[in-house]
Design a protein around this motif. Structure first.
Motif: not given
Ligand SMILES: NC(=O)c1ccc[n+]([C@@H]2O[C@H](COP(=O)([O-])OP(=O)(O)OC[C@H]3O[C@@H](n4cnc5c(N)ncnc54)[C@H](OP(=O)(O)O)[C@@H]3O)[C@@H](O)[C@H]2O)c1
Length: 384
Positions: A333-353
């Protein structure tokens, strides 16, 4: 002549530079892979220690006036989430593929609760995440009530360990559909009800195993042969896709909409998720109970994300800071950082689309729903 050949040379060099620039990552590097495994092993060995400050069951704040939809609430973590939210006074909707099992559970909880003087407000609606038509029908039925939804918990998930690759009738790899595409479609289509329930939350029961995931948006089904399919690849990629989609959804929802998106890791939990493992391995699970959470312990991070009054504030802070990922709450129940790959904004937008395309939604769906417009989805037209 010399001028032409120097121009040609410059052209070739420019082409080479461009090739390097557009070189797309084809998988996790070995350091990321090793770090992913370390994270998983660390959570498994030390989760009981790192979460030792938490009570079990976790006390919940007053929630009498909230309505929660919980997917996959007939088993494991989802069953615990539904029971505890209902027993604490929330109106709970069990969104399940097996309504009979849900009704049997409600009967049991009502009998047990009656003994302790606890009335529960709980109902069942059918939802099969292996069918995008079913997701659309569920959302339409729910939105037609014109009531508020305060919490959507996308809990249902599969990990078909060691099973051969399978595809849904919609044509998608089953882990990707059940763990990411269908919950994403559900979250988007329920936005009108979540706006009515604002401040509201979407809680995605994710996994530490997203650290091992890699999403290739040109090969969401892991079927082109670029990567070898295993159930681990299917599961971890679907969980990473969920984090990436959630990050973009959270960014695209204006702060005034009052809807926050959170992913959680429940820990390593003894549930039916291991139903496909050989019996001997399942027996091994029972031999190491010290390390593995029971379902009640595994439900705490989702319950925390769904009800803690500080969670919206934390999500809004990430949004205001333009942080690349949505809130991720760990098993403790503590905030944490997801994986380094999850921080890729470019890939996240591609996943979104890609996700909107695969689930049959227009690219401006969220903006139109926020404006109160109707959005048509490619799925849902047929009776199931
Ligand atoms: N257990 C762990 O160690 C662990 C670790 C990290 C993350 N998680 C995540 O926690 C979530 C809950 O899993 P669990 O461990 O509680 O497993 P579980 O006991 O197997 O429960 C999974 C739930 O999902 C439902 N479900 C599966 N396919 C569905 C479909 N097509 N449509 C609708 N519902 C479907 C199941 O329904 P039925 O009851 O009808 O089968 C069940 O209620 C999953 O998202 C999982 O990935 C679990």
């Amino acid at each position: 002549m010399a001028r032409i050949s120097s121009l040609e040379k410059e052209g070739e060099e420019e082409e080479e530079r461009l090739k390097v620039k557009v070189k797309v990552k084809v998988g996790l590097g070995w350091i990321e892979w090793a770090r992913g495994w370390l994270n998983l092993i660390y959570e498994m060995l030390f989760q009981r220690i790192t979460a030792s400050h938490l009570q079990n069951p976790m006390p919940l704040p007053p929630i009498n006036d909230i309505t929660c939809v919980i997917t996959g609430s007939t088993s494991g973590i989802g069953r615990e989430i539904a029971r505890q939210l209902a027993e604490s006074g929330a109106h709970v909707v069990m969104a399940v593929r097996n309504p009979k099992a849900a009704h049997d559970l409600i009967q049991r909880w009502q009998d047990e609760g009656a003994g302790r003087g606890l009335p529960i407000n709980i109902e069942v609606m059918e939802l099969d995440l292996l069918s995008l038509d079913s997701v659309v029908r569920f959302s339409e039925a729910w939105n037609a009530r014109s009531g508020p939804l305060h919490v959507l918990i996308n809990n249902a998930g599969i990990f078909s360990i060691g099973e051969p690759q399978k595809f849904s009738k919609d044509g998608y790899e089953e882990h990707m559909q059940v763990n990411h595409l269908a919950p994403a479609l559900l979250s988007v289509l329920l936005l009108p009800s979540l706006i009515r329930g604002s401040p509201s939350r979407i809680v995605n029961v994710n996994s530490i195993m997203h650290h091992l995931g890699f999403v290739d948006t040109e090969d969401m089904n892991v079927a082109t042969g670029k990567r070898k399919y295993t159930s681990l690849v299917g599961y971890s990629s679907s969980k990473l896709a969920q984090v990436m989609f959630s990050s973009v959804l959270h960014k695209r929802l204006p702060a005034e909409a009052g809807i926050n998106v959170v992913c959680v890791s429940p820990g390593i939990v003894h549930t039916n998720v291991a139903r496909d493992l050989p019996k001997i391995v399942q027996a091994g699970y029972n031999l190491i109970p010290y390390f593995i959470f029971n379902a009640e312990e595994g439900s705490r991070s989702a319950l925390f994300a769904a009800t803690d009054p500080q969670v919206p504030e934390y999500c809004e802070m990430l949004k205001a800071d333009d942080w690349p990922v949505c809130a991720f709450i760990s098993h403790d129940c503590r905030p944490t950082n997801p994986s380094e790959e999850a921080h890729s904004v470019e890939t996240s937008y591609r996943v979104w689309e890609k996700t909107l395309e695969m689930t049959g939604l227009p690219s401006d769906t969220v903006e139109r729903l926020i404006e109160g417009e109707e959005v048509k989805c490619r799925y849902g037209a047929h009776e199931g």
